[in-house]
Structure formats: C-alpha cells, structure tokens
Design a protein around this motif. Structure first.
Motif, PDB file in Angstrom:
ATOM      1  N   VAL A 139       0.862  -1.188   0.000  1.00 24.41           N
ATOM      2  CA  VAL A 139       0.000   0.000   0.000  1.00 24.41           C
ATOM      3  C   VAL A 139       0.899   1.239   0.000  1.00 24.41           C
ATOM      4  CG1 VAL A 139      -1.876   1.205   1.136  1.00 24.41           C
ATOM      5  CG2 VAL A 139      -1.709  -1.289   1.338  1.00 24.41           C
ATOM      6  N   HIS A 140       0.935   1.937  -1.124  1.00 26.38           N
ATOM      7  CA  HIS A 140       1.732   3.164  -1.197  1.00 26.38           C
ATOM      8  C   HIS A 140       0.995   4.341  -0.578  1.00 26.38           C
ATOM      9  CE1 HIS A 140       4.306   6.340  -2.496  1.00 26.38           C
ATOM     10  NE2 HIS A 140       3.447   6.806  -3.387  1.00 26.38           N
ATOM     11  N   ASP A 141      -0.289   4.461  -0.842  1.00 28.90           N
ATOM     12  CA  ASP A 141      -1.104   5.550  -0.303  1.00 28.90           C
ATOM     13  C   ASP A 141      -2.494   5.031   0.009  1.00 28.90           C
ATOM     14  OD1 ASP A 141       0.251   7.964   0.048  1.00 28.90           O
ATOM     15  OD2 ASP A 141       0.239   8.403  -2.094  1.00 28.90           O
ATOM     16  N   GLY A 142      -3.156   5.719   0.959  1.00 30.47           N
ATOM     17  CA  GLY A 142      -4.547   5.427   1.216  1.00 30.47           C
ATOM     18  C   GLY A 142      -4.787   4.551   2.437  1.00 30.47           C
ATOM     19  N   ALA A 143      -6.059   4.325   2.698  1.00 29.97           N
ATOM     20  CA  ALA A 143      -6.478   3.497   3.827  1.00 29.97           C
ATOM     21  C   ALA A 143      -7.872   2.955   3.529  1.00 29.97           C
ATOM     22  CB  ALA A 143      -6.484   4.304   5.123  1.00 29.97           C
ATOM     23  N   GLY A 144      -8.207   1.862   4.184  1.00 31.30           N
ATOM     24  CA  GLY A 144      -9.518   1.272   3.961  1.00 31.30           C
ATOM     25  C   GLY A 144      -9.635  -0.081   4.620  1.00 31.30           C
ATOM     26  N   GLU A 145     -10.584  -0.860   4.120  1.00 26.77           N
ATOM     27  CA  GLU A 145     -10.878  -2.173   4.682  1.00 26.77           C
ATOM     28  C   GLU A 145     -10.721  -3.238   3.600  1.00 26.77           C
ATOM     29  OE1 GLU A 145     -11.348  -1.892   7.865  1.00 26.77           O
ATOM     30  OE2 GLU A 145     -11.528   0.299   7.687  1.00 26.77           O
ATOM     31  N   LEU A 146     -10.157  -4.369   3.993  1.00 25.17           N
ATOM     32  CA  LEU A 146     -10.024  -5.523   3.104  1.00 25.17           C
ATOM     33  C   LEU A 146     -10.828  -6.670   3.691  1.00 25.17           C
ATOM     34  CD1 LEU A 146      -7.068  -6.906   1.150  1.00 25.17           C
ATOM     35  CD2 LEU A 146      -8.177  -8.438   2.773  1.00 25.17           C
ATOM     36  N   PHE A 147     -11.652  -7.277   2.836  1.00 25.90           N
ATOM     37  CA  PHE A 147     -12.433  -8.454   3.220  1.00 25.90           C
ATOM     38  C   PHE A 147     -11.973  -9.621   2.355  1.00 25.90           C
ATOM     39  CE2 PHE A 147     -15.009  -4.742   4.134  1.00 25.90           C
ATOM     40  CZ  PHE A 147     -15.442  -4.986   5.427  1.00 25.90           C
ATOM     41  N   CYS A 148     -11.750 -10.768   2.969  1.00 30.17           N
ATOM     42  CA  CYS A 148     -11.285 -11.951   2.246  1.00 30.17           C
ATOM     43  C   CYS A 148     -11.911 -13.183   2.868  1.00 30.17           C
ATOM     44  CB  CYS A 148      -9.756 -12.037   2.261  1.00 30.17           C
ATOM     45  SG  CYS A 148      -9.071 -12.320   3.909  1.00 30.17           S
ATOM     46  N   GLU A 149     -11.562 -14.334   2.365  1.00 32.15           N
ATOM     47  CA  GLU A 149     -12.165 -15.574   2.841  1.00 32.15           C
ATOM     48  C   GLU A 149     -11.804 -15.892   4.288  1.00 32.15           C
ATOM     49  OE1 GLU A 149     -12.766 -18.432  -0.909  1.00 32.15           O
ATOM     50  OE2 GLU A 149     -10.711 -17.689  -0.729  1.00 32.15           O
ATOM     51  N   ARG A 203      -2.286 -17.714  -3.048  1.00 33.19           N
ATOM     52  CA  ARG A 203      -2.883 -18.096  -4.323  1.00 33.19           C
ATOM     53  C   ARG A 203      -4.278 -18.675  -4.122  1.00 33.19           C
ATOM     54  NH1 ARG A 203       0.515 -22.067  -8.357  1.00 33.19           N
ATOM     55  NH2 ARG A 203      -0.824 -21.969 -10.213  1.00 33.19           N
ATOM     56  N   GLY A 204      -5.250 -18.173  -4.901  1.00 32.74           N
ATOM     57  CA  GLY A 204      -6.614 -18.680  -4.842  1.00 32.74           C
ATOM     58  C   GLY A 204      -7.511 -17.993  -3.839  1.00 32.74           C
ATOM     59  N   THR A 205      -6.976 -17.006  -3.085  1.00 34.63           N
ATOM     60  CA  THR A 205      -7.788 -16.312  -2.090  1.00 34.63           C
ATOM     61  C   THR A 205      -8.733 -15.317  -2.769  1.00 34.63           C
ATOM     62  OG1 THR A 205      -6.026 -16.474  -0.437  1.00 34.63           O
ATOM     63  CG2 THR A 205      -7.732 -14.814  -0.058  1.00 34.63           C
ATOM     64  N   ALA A 206     -10.006 -15.347  -2.411  1.00 32.00           N
ATOM     65  CA  ALA A 206     -10.975 -14.357  -2.891  1.00 32.00           C
ATOM     66  C   ALA A 206     -10.966 -13.166  -1.930  1.00 32.00           C
ATOM     67  CB  ALA A 206     -12.367 -14.958  -2.986  1.00 32.00           C
ATOM     68  N   TRP A 207     -10.998 -11.946  -2.479  1.00 34.38           N
ATOM     69  CA  TRP A 207     -10.890 -10.752  -1.641  1.00 34.38           C
ATOM     70  C   TRP A 207     -11.501  -9.547  -2.343  1.00 34.38           C
ATOM     71  CZ3 TRP A 207      -8.009  -6.545  -3.469  1.00 34.38           C
ATOM     72  CH2 TRP A 207      -7.210  -6.803  -4.586  1.00 34.38           C
ATOM     73  N   ARG A 208     -11.729  -8.498  -1.575  1.00 37.14           N
ATOM     74  CA  ARG A 208     -12.143  -7.209  -2.112  1.00 37.14           C
ATOM     75  C   ARG A 208     -11.759  -6.129  -1.109  1.00 37.14           C
ATOM     76  NH1 ARG A 208     -16.824  -4.981   0.033  1.00 37.14           N
ATOM     77  NH2 ARG A 208     -17.931  -6.325   1.528  1.00 37.14           N
ATOM     78  N   ILE A 209     -11.780  -4.869  -1.547  1.00 39.43           N
ATOM     79  CA  ILE A 209     -11.476  -3.768  -0.636  1.00 39.43           C
ATOM     80  C   ILE A 209     -12.580  -2.718  -0.684  1.00 39.43           C
ATOM     81  CG2 ILE A 209      -8.978  -4.078  -0.815  1.00 39.43           C
ATOM     82  CD1 ILE A 209      -8.993  -1.464  -2.524  1.00 39.43           C
ATOM     83  N   ASP A 242     -18.443 -15.817   3.268  1.00 36.22           N
ATOM     84  CA  ASP A 242     -19.467 -16.137   4.269  1.00 36.22           C
ATOM     85  C   ASP A 242     -18.932 -17.013   5.388  1.00 36.22           C
ATOM     86  OD1 ASP A 242     -19.079 -18.464   2.859  1.00 36.22           O
ATOM     87  OD2 ASP A 242     -21.209 -18.874   2.503  1.00 36.22           O
ATOM     88  N   ALA A 243     -17.592 -17.013   5.595  1.00 40.41           N
ATOM     89  CA  ALA A 243     -17.007 -17.862   6.633  1.00 40.41           C
ATOM     90  C   ALA A 243     -17.510 -17.458   8.016  1.00 40.41           C
ATOM     91  CB  ALA A 243     -15.481 -17.765   6.586  1.00 40.41           C
ATOM     92  N   LEU A 244     -17.732 -18.455   8.839  1.00 39.22           N
ATOM     93  CA  LEU A 244     -18.062 -18.240  10.248  1.00 39.22           C
ATOM     94  C   LEU A 244     -16.865 -18.520  11.146  1.00 39.22           C
ATOM     95  CD1 LEU A 244     -21.618 -19.845  10.321  1.00 39.22           C
ATOM     96  CD2 LEU A 244     -21.011 -17.423  10.085  1.00 39.22           C
TER      97      LEU A 244
END
Length: 378
Positions: free
Chosen positions: A114-124, A140-146, A221-223
C-alpha cells in the motif's frame, strides 16, 4: 548453486579514498553473484563506475512515475502492468471505489504494498484494515475485495506459479521479519455485516486471462477457520531496524520476502555514513545475476537526485548501478546521521521485461543521461 569457484586474493590499492588523500581518488564497486550471497569482489576504480558518456541500445536504466498512471480499472487483476516475466509480474493499481466483485488470482501468490490510502479488506479469512506502508500477502486462490476510505494506490507483485516465503537464514539470507508482527484477518462484526444473499461475482485470473464466477450469495461467508494458511499483513514500520553502524551491509540484509526466482527487500530508515568523508558501504555495485527494480515510497532518497515518492527505477543486470553524481558528494559522503528513505526493491534472477504499453508521460525518458559526465560534477 553452492560449489562456487572462490579465489580469495587482493591486488593494488584497496582503500576507498573519495578525496584522494595520499593516493589516487578511488570509487569502490562491489561485484557479486547470487544477489551478493555468493562470491563477491570489491574493485577500486579511478573514475565513477556509472560515469558513462552515452548509453545506446535496449539495455539501459529506466525510471517511471507510477503515480501518474491513470486510476482503475475496477478489477485489480487487470491493473496496469509494469514489469513481467514467466515467473513474476508487477502491476500498479489506483482506486477510490468500493469493489462490487471479488478478485481471485489462480496464477500465484499476490503481495500487495500500500503506497497511499487506507480502507478495509475483506477476504475468505475475515476482515482487516489497511493503511500506507502495509504489505498484504494474499495466498494463491484467495478471494478478496477492498472498501477504500480514501483514494488508495497499490503495488501488486505476483509470484507466478509460486509462493512467497521468508528468507532462509541458512542459505545466507537474514530475515528482518518477525512472524509475530503479522496481523491476521478477523471474523469480526464488520465481516459478518458484509455477508448477504445478493448475487456476487468472483473475477478469477488463470493463465493470464480473467473469467467470472457468479454466486447467488456473498462467498465471503465464513463463520470461522483454523490452520496455518491465511492472509497476513505487515507494515514496514514493524520491521526490525538493522543498525550496522558502518559495517558492510548488502541488499540481502534487507530481504523481506522470497520466491524461487526473485526477492522483495525493504529499505527503511537507518544510520547514515556520518561526516567522516569515508564511505563505509560500497554504493556502486554490479549484481550480475539479477535485474533490479526499486519503488520509492517515502522520504528523501539519498542515493538519487530528482527521484520522488511514487517513482520507480529499473536497472537490468549488465552494467554498474550507483548513486547520481550530486547525491554521491552531497548526500552520501556527507550523509545525515539518520536517513528517512523507505523503498521496496525487487531482485529478479530471471530477466524482467518492461511493459511497453506504459504511457510515455509516466516514464522519465532522460533518466539514462543523469550520470553522464559524472566525474566533472563531483
């Protein structure tokens, strides 16, 4: 390779003398194999090793202003590619928008810086916050979004058909990473709250092509989870400072992550050379087995003139690397007690290719000329 031919010896004047005190002025250059973990030699030159008059042909140093690249695209797997070979690719991604689809890289591990910025990352594996200076390792193979809280810029390094590991101290590396410093995702309230029954897409990169998989629910949707494989986060500020106080320090001492064919090193603030007028570290060097890419993240880069945060340099193997002439005298021989630079270096043992689709406005075309007539400016 372990059975190197080594012939310890010396010849002639082997003392660095920047001011010619009692002998010829000399410029020290280190020549090394295997990323300076194999045989090495110190050569003491009469002239600056990077003081060329002209440079012609495809082999040349190059510099880029990655911050000038356009924002987007929405899918990080298709972000602007900067460098690549069969074992690695480096992309640069700028975004300020929440991702409405997930990303999954099936081609290899992804190391995001991360060069700049801030936020939230959600992954499996759950949720974690990110900020400037973070490494985020996505297996490898991890699903994620920010979900950025502010405009964010990422350097994304893929270990193609490979995985990132910590340096092996037994092979000459010296890990600056304490695994206890890693931050792991949490199954927290924010992670549970983002789970829903809406349609979600996962964009999957496989063999360089992106396909789309659609679910009638949020796949994140992991618990819960257990095991010893997960996403991890590490900030450069958490890396232990190695203060050598004048002892020889090679790039291997800063190695942070490794793959089979390249290393990722982190240069952080450290004690400088002082006002002694003697260079204790051989800044001119020839790493004959690796192409070198450096991304400049923060601070004043004391070995470079006119290089700012968000820029990057590429020095292929085959010619000496070293400081700009003005930096040598003003910043390196008379360096401050403490440097404040933060930079990320990639050393690749497989030749790297520059993606020639990078727009001209993002490349400093005259960079190769910044060493010309070097000795006259000292």
């Amino acid at each position: 390779m372990t059975n190197w031919i080594r012939v310890p010896s010396s010849e002639g004047q082997c003392v660095t003398r920047p001011d010619g005190q009692g002998a010829h002025k000399t410029y020290q250059r280190e020549v090394g194999r295997a990323g300076f973990q194999g045989p090495a030699a110190q050569i003491y030159h009469r002239h600056p090793p990077a003081g060329w008059a002209t440079f012609e042909g495809p082999l040349r140093p190059r510099a880029f202003s990655l911050g000038k690249l356009s924002p987007g695209p929405a899918c990080p797997l298709q972000a602007r590619r900067v460098l690549h070979n069969d074992k690695m690719e480096l992309r640069y991604w700028k975004t300020e928008s929440k991702m409405h689809a997930l990303a999954r890289n099936a081609d290899g591990d992804t190391l995001m810086f991360v060069h700049d910025g801030a936020g939230e990352l959600f992954c499996e594996y759950g949720h974690l916050s990110y900020g400037d200076g973070d490494y985020i390792l996505l297996p490898r193979g991890t699903a994620w979004r920010i979900e950025p809280k502010e405009s964010s810029e990422f350097m994304m390094i893929e270990a193609t058909s490979d995985a990132f590991r910590l340096p092996d101290r037994s092979s000459g590396g010296e890990s600056v990473v304490d695994p206890m410093s890693f931050t792991l995702p949490r199954i927290d309230d924010a992670f549970i709250a983002q789970q829903d029954e809406a349609f979600w897409e996962i964009h999957i990169k496989r063999n360089g092509h992106v396909s789309t998989l659609t679910y009638p629910f949020n796949p994140l949707d992991a618990l819960g989870w257990e095991g010893d494989l997960c996403v991890v986060k590490l900030n450069w500020r958490d890396i232990v400072k190695r203060r050598t106080d004048g002892l020889r320090s090679t790039p291997a001492a800063h190695c942070t992550f490794v793959s089979d064919t390249f290393t990722v090193s982190t240069f952080i603030p450290k004690v400088g050379e002082g006002e002694s007028g003697v260079m204790r570290v051989p800044f001119y060097h020839s790493n004959e087995d690796a192409d070198e890419f450096i991304f400049y993240h923060r601070g004043e880069f004391y070995s470079r003139g006119d290089i700012k945060a968000g820029m990057a340099t590429f020095h292929p193997s085959g010619f000496p690397h070293g400081p700009h002439p003005s930096a040598y005298q003003d910043k390196m021989i008379k360096a401050p007690v403490e440097t404040d630079e933060v930079a990320i270096m990639i050393d690749s043992r497989v030749f790297l290719n520059v993606d020639e689709t990078i727009p001209d406005g993002a490349e400093w075309k005259a960079y190769v000329k910044t060493w010309e007539k070097a000795e006259e400016t000292l």
